[in-house]
Write a protein that holds these residues in place. Structure first.
Motif, PDB file in Angstrom:
ATOM      1  N   SER A 202       0.796  -1.137  -0.014  1.00 52.91           N
ATOM      2  CA  SER A 202      -0.044   0.277  -0.024  1.00 52.91           C
ATOM      3  C   SER A 202       0.824   1.283   0.104  1.00 52.91           C
ATOM      4  N   LEU A 203       1.894   1.199   0.887  1.00 48.71           N
ATOM      5  CA  LEU A 203       2.894   2.613   1.006  1.00 48.71           C
ATOM      6  C   LEU A 203       3.609   2.802  -0.353  1.00 48.71           C
ATOM      7  N   LEU A 204       3.979   1.528  -1.115  1.00 45.04           N
ATOM      8  CA  LEU A 204       4.623   1.529  -2.251  1.00 45.04           C
ATOM      9  C   LEU A 204       3.855   2.249  -3.459  1.00 45.04           C
ATOM     10  N   LEU A 205       2.445   2.064  -3.354  1.00 48.72           N
ATOM     11  CA  LEU A 205       1.685   2.688  -4.276  1.00 48.72           C
ATOM     12  C   LEU A 205       1.464   3.983  -4.201  1.00 48.72           C
ATOM     13  N   ILE A 206       1.326   4.425  -2.870  1.00 46.66           N
ATOM     14  CA  ILE A 206       1.631   5.929  -2.670  1.00 46.66           C
ATOM     15  C   ILE A 206       2.685   6.469  -3.038  1.00 46.66           C
ATOM     16  N   GLY A 207       3.871   5.739  -2.835  1.00 43.43           N
ATOM     17  CA  GLY A 207       5.080   6.369  -3.172  1.00 43.43           C
ATOM     18  C   GLY A 207       5.286   6.419  -4.518  1.00 43.43           C
ATOM     19  N   ILE A 208       4.731   5.447  -5.353  1.00 42.30           N
ATOM     20  CA  ILE A 208       4.726   5.409  -6.782  1.00 42.30           C
ATOM     21  C   ILE A 208       3.964   6.877  -7.417  1.00 42.30           C
ATOM     22  N   GLY A 209       2.910   7.103  -6.757  1.00 40.19           N
ATOM     23  CA  GLY A 209       2.434   8.457  -7.009  1.00 40.19           C
ATOM     24  C   GLY A 209       3.068   9.662  -6.461  1.00 40.19           C
ATOM     25  N   LEU A 210       3.569   9.719  -5.371  1.00 44.07           N
ATOM     26  CA  LEU A 210       4.520  10.618  -5.126  1.00 44.07           C
ATOM     27  C   LEU A 210       5.754  11.027  -5.663  1.00 44.07           C
TER      28      LEU A 210
ATOM     29  N   MET B  93       2.899  19.143 -16.369  1.00 45.51           N
ATOM     30  CA  MET B  93       2.159  18.728 -15.013  1.00 45.51           C
ATOM     31  C   MET B  93       1.085  17.920 -15.448  1.00 45.51           C
ATOM     32  N   GLY B  94       0.408  18.209 -16.079  1.00 47.91           N
ATOM     33  CA  GLY B  94      -0.757  17.225 -16.626  1.00 47.91           C
ATOM     34  C   GLY B  94      -0.331  15.577 -16.654  1.00 47.91           C
ATOM     35  N   GLY B  95       0.687  15.593 -17.739  1.00 50.61           N
ATOM     36  CA  GLY B  95       1.106  14.150 -17.693  1.00 50.61           C
ATOM     37  C   GLY B  95       1.491  13.744 -16.320  1.00 50.61           C
ATOM     38  N   VAL B  96       2.175  14.325 -15.629  1.00 51.58           N
ATOM     39  CA  VAL B  96       2.906  13.703 -14.451  1.00 51.58           C
ATOM     40  C   VAL B  96       1.639  13.376 -13.489  1.00 51.58           C
ATOM     41  N   LEU B  97       0.851  14.512 -13.292  1.00 54.32           N
ATOM     42  CA  LEU B  97      -0.639  14.078 -12.582  1.00 54.32           C
ATOM     43  C   LEU B  97      -1.362  12.879 -12.934  1.00 54.32           C
ATOM     44  N   ALA B  98      -1.457  12.747 -14.331  1.00 52.81           N
ATOM     45  CA  ALA B  98      -2.215  11.584 -14.722  1.00 52.81           C
ATOM     46  C   ALA B  98      -1.595  10.351 -14.563  1.00 52.81           C
ATOM     47  N   PHE B  99      -0.162  10.368 -14.548  1.00 52.53           N
ATOM     48  CA  PHE B  99       0.542   9.202 -14.281  1.00 52.53           C
ATOM     49  C   PHE B  99       0.322   8.817 -12.798  1.00 52.53           C
ATOM     50  N   ALA B 100       0.340   9.836 -11.957  1.00 50.51           N
ATOM     51  CA  ALA B 100       0.549   9.674 -10.441  1.00 50.51           C
ATOM     52  C   ALA B 100      -1.055   9.203 -10.006  1.00 50.51           C
ATOM     53  N   ALA B 101      -2.081   9.508 -10.642  1.00 57.25           N
ATOM     54  CA  ALA B 101      -3.342   9.054 -10.197  1.00 57.25           C
ATOM     55  C   ALA B 101      -3.523   7.496 -10.955  1.00 57.25           C
ATOM     56  N   SER B 102      -3.123   7.233 -12.042  1.00 59.05           N
ATOM     57  CA  SER B 102      -3.501   6.147 -12.822  1.00 59.05           C
ATOM     58  C   SER B 102      -2.637   4.852 -12.537  1.00 59.05           C
ATOM     59  N   ALA B 103      -1.315   5.194 -12.253  1.00 57.56           N
ATOM     60  CA  ALA B 103      -0.426   4.102 -11.977  1.00 57.56           C
ATOM     61  C   ALA B 103      -0.752   3.044 -10.790  1.00 57.56           C
ATOM     62  N   PRO B 104      -1.067   3.734  -9.745  1.00 57.87           N
ATOM     63  CA  PRO B 104      -1.248   2.951  -8.362  1.00 57.87           C
ATOM     64  C   PRO B 104      -2.716   2.312  -8.585  1.00 57.87           C
TER      65      PRO B 104
END
Length: 277
Positions: free
Chosen positions: A65-73, A93-104
């Motif tokens: 769970s913490l790894l998933l949060i870390g992948i977003g941060l 910024m849009g691309g980075v935030l999209a990755f941070a929300a979708s990857a986890p």
């Protein structure tokens, strides 16, 4: 809440009132303070990595769970969050935030097979009268608080001055898009993952620390935390109560729409003289 979600929630074990897992979880939240509040990447990523490693030692599921949060941060810490509506930063910024929300979400759903992260849209639950009235109250609170804070503290200067219609449109899109992303990551992702392992109040504080740190770098500085801390805690409570992404998004975007009007007025005092501050 749908029947499937009710079943999952009912089957989830009640987290203990205290566990050693709070130490690495607090470390992950502290890493956000270092990355976004102090903007010190070395210490931020070090604390993040050590915290995730310790979590795997204590509890493998907590480590996931913490790894998933870390992948977003992690990718967010590599870019500047200062308000900039230039096209390059707009897209980066849009691309980075999209990755941070979708990857986890994708990792949790299709690799870990847990489906802890959910974006509940069609819950089949009608908003109560109190919840509808709260939206009206949010409009009034935003109209009273935001201009007083942004203009009197000078914090509006953290956002670019907009004078042309194209600039105003980009600022409006950016402000509301980030507001939507806030709920997808901080509430539906980080808060949900923390809640899997900790009581609601602990999970809410942990997500609040990360959320407020992000907002600080975004521009909510000066005495901004006096505004953002209660806001993020209330958003967590509302999501726990309603289990509705559209509702928490509505409450957030109401604030952000008023924020847009405030920023336009602050940079162009003759426009929209509708505020008291």
């Amino acid at each position: 809440m749908t029947t499937a979600e009710e079943t999952v929630e009912a089957e989830s074990p009640t987290p203990p009132p205290f566990s050693w897992g709070l130490i690495p979880a607090a470390g992950v939240s502290a890493s956000a303070v270092l990355l976004f509040g102090f903007q010190h990447q070395l210490s931020g990523y070090l604390v993040l990595a050590v915290s995730i490693g310790l979590a795997f030692v204590l509890d493998r599921d907590l480590g996931k769970s913490l790894l998933l949060i870390g992948i977003g941060l992690a990718p967010i810490g590599l870019i500047s969050l200062e308000a900039d509506i230039g096209w390059f930063n707009f897209l980066r910024m849009g691309g980075v935030l999209a990755f941070a929300a979708s990857a986890p979400y994708l990792i949790d759903r299709f690799i870990l097979k847990r489906h802890v992260i959910r974006f509940p849209v069609n819950t089949g639950r009608r908003w109560t009268r109190l919840e509808r009235w709260y939206l009206v109250i949010v409009v009034a609170l935003a109209w009273l608080i935001l201009p007083f804070y942004f203009i009197n503290s000078g914090t509006y200067l953290n956002w670019p001055a907009v004078h042309e219609p194209s600039e105003m449109i980009r600022l409006g899109v950016a402000v509301n898009a980030v507001g939507l992303w806030d709920e997808l990551f901080f509430i539906c992702t980080a808060f949900a993952l923390f809640r899997r392992h900790f009581p609601m109040w602990q999970a809410n504080i942990l997500q609040c620390i990360i959320f407020v740190s992000f907002l600080w770098e975004l521009g909510y500085q000066s005495w901004g935390p006096l505004l953002t801390i209660p806001f993020t805690l209330v958003q967590g409570y509302i999501f726990k109560r309603t289990r509705s992404l559209p509702y928490v998004v509505c409450t957030h975007l109401i604030f952000d729409c008023v924020l847009w009007f405030v920023l336009v007025h602050a940079h162009n005092p003759d426009w929209l003289p509708i505020f008291i501050y």
